[in-house]
Design a protein around this motif. Structure first.
Motif, PDB file in Angstrom:
ATOM      1  N   THR A 127      12.418 -25.665   3.342  1.00 41.40           N
ATOM      2  CA  THR A 127      11.197 -25.273   4.035  1.00 41.40           C
ATOM      3  C   THR A 127      11.325 -23.859   4.589  1.00 41.40           C
ATOM      4  O   THR A 127      12.351 -23.517   5.175  1.00 41.40           O
ATOM      5  N   LEU A 128      10.289 -23.065   4.420  1.00 38.41           N
ATOM      6  CA  LEU A 128      10.245 -21.738   5.031  1.00 38.41           C
ATOM      7  C   LEU A 128       9.913 -21.924   6.507  1.00 38.41           C
ATOM      8  O   LEU A 128       8.838 -22.418   6.855  1.00 38.41           O
ATOM      9  N   LEU A 129      10.844 -21.559   7.369  1.00 38.57           N
ATOM     10  CA  LEU A 129      10.662 -21.752   8.803  1.00 38.57           C
ATOM     11  C   LEU A 129      10.018 -20.543   9.477  1.00 38.57           C
ATOM     12  O   LEU A 129       9.276 -20.698  10.447  1.00 38.57           O
ATOM     13  N   ALA A 130      10.302 -19.344   8.996  1.00 30.49           N
ATOM     14  CA  ALA A 130       9.782 -18.144   9.636  1.00 30.49           C
ATOM     15  C   ALA A 130       9.871 -16.958   8.686  1.00 30.49           C
ATOM     16  O   ALA A 130      10.699 -16.952   7.774  1.00 30.49           O
ATOM     17  N   PHE A 131       8.988 -15.981   8.918  1.00 33.22           N
ATOM     18  CA  PHE A 131       9.104 -14.711   8.204  1.00 33.22           C
ATOM     19  C   PHE A 131       8.601 -13.593   9.102  1.00 33.22           C
ATOM     20  O   PHE A 131       7.817 -13.822  10.019  1.00 33.22           O
ATOM     21  N   LYS A 132       9.071 -12.394   8.835  1.00 36.39           N
ATOM     22  CA  LYS A 132       8.687 -11.233   9.634  1.00 36.39           C
ATOM     23  C   LYS A 132       8.625 -10.018   8.722  1.00 36.39           C
ATOM     24  O   LYS A 132       9.530  -9.776   7.932  1.00 36.39           O
ATOM     25  N   LEU A 133       7.540  -9.259   8.824  1.00 34.81           N
ATOM     26  CA  LEU A 133       7.404  -7.987   8.125  1.00 34.81           C
ATOM     27  C   LEU A 133       7.812  -6.882   9.083  1.00 34.81           C
ATOM     28  O   LEU A 133       7.318  -6.821  10.213  1.00 34.81           O
ATOM     29  N   VAL A 134       8.701  -6.013   8.640  1.00 35.88           N
ATOM     30  CA  VAL A 134       9.203  -4.929   9.486  1.00 35.88           C
ATOM     31  C   VAL A 134       9.008  -3.618   8.740  1.00 35.88           C
ATOM     32  O   VAL A 134       9.509  -3.450   7.630  1.00 35.88           O
ATOM     33  N   GLU A 135       8.277  -2.700   9.368  1.00 36.95           N
ATOM     34  CA  GLU A 135       8.011  -1.407   8.733  1.00 36.95           C
ATOM     35  C   GLU A 135       9.138  -0.416   8.945  1.00 36.95           C
ATOM     36  O   GLU A 135       9.344   0.466   8.127  1.00 36.95           O
TER      37      GLU A 135
ATOM     38  N   LYS B  48       0.830  -1.212   0.000  1.00 30.66           N
ATOM     39  CA  LYS B  48       0.000   0.000   0.000  1.00 30.66           C
ATOM     40  C   LYS B  48       0.865   1.262   0.000  1.00 30.66           C
ATOM     41  O   LYS B  48       0.675   2.172   0.798  1.00 30.66           O
ATOM     42  N   ASN B  49       1.860   1.274  -0.871  1.00 30.01           N
ATOM     43  CA  ASN B  49       2.772   2.408  -1.050  1.00 30.01           C
ATOM     44  C   ASN B  49       3.616   2.742   0.178  1.00 30.01           C
ATOM     45  O   ASN B  49       4.133   3.846   0.292  1.00 30.01           O
ATOM     46  N   GLN B  50       3.744   1.803   1.096  1.00 33.86           N
ATOM     47  CA  GLN B  50       4.589   1.977   2.274  1.00 33.86           C
ATOM     48  C   GLN B  50       5.754   0.993   2.197  1.00 33.86           C
ATOM     49  O   GLN B  50       5.542  -0.193   1.919  1.00 33.86           O
ATOM     50  N   PRO B  51       6.979   1.449   2.445  1.00 34.27           N
ATOM     51  CA  PRO B  51       8.116   0.526   2.408  1.00 34.27           C
ATOM     52  C   PRO B  51       8.043  -0.481   3.554  1.00 34.27           C
ATOM     53  O   PRO B  51       7.708  -0.125   4.687  1.00 34.27           O
ATOM     54  N   VAL B  52       8.332  -1.728   3.223  1.00 38.00           N
ATOM     55  CA  VAL B  52       8.315  -2.817   4.198  1.00 38.00           C
ATOM     56  C   VAL B  52       9.499  -3.726   3.905  1.00 38.00           C
ATOM     57  O   VAL B  52       9.812  -4.005   2.744  1.00 38.00           O
TER      58      VAL B  52
END
Length: 76
Positions: free
Chosen positions: A42-50, A26-30
């Motif tokens: 296998t993907l073990l973990a993910f995190k979105l950081v603003e 939504k036009n915000q850097p992440v």
């Protein structure tokens, strides 16, 4: 007969890979951080950081991966 260094049984494949991806939502850097287990892709973990990645964010990411795998590899 020589062993294949790229086979799944070779120690070369043991460890986790940590990815960092810059994107926008939504036009915000992440920033997206992901941990992949090399031994089984296998993907073990993910995190979105603003904002900035903090020590707390990194600890949470590693804890999430540890909860799925129950151990931390010798290589990250």
């Amino acid at each position: 007969m020589k062993s294949n260094p790229f086979s799944k049984n070779h120690s070369f494949d043991e460890g986790w890979i940590i990815f960092h991806l810059d994107t926008q939502i939504k036009n915000q850097p992440v920033d997206v951080y992901m941990i992949l287990d090399k031994s089984n892709d296998t993907l073990l973990a993910f995190k979105l950081v603003e904002d900035e990645m903090t020590q707390q964010h990194a600890d949470e990411l590693l804890r999430e991966a540890f909860a799925k795998k129950s151990n931390i590899p010798s290589k990250l």
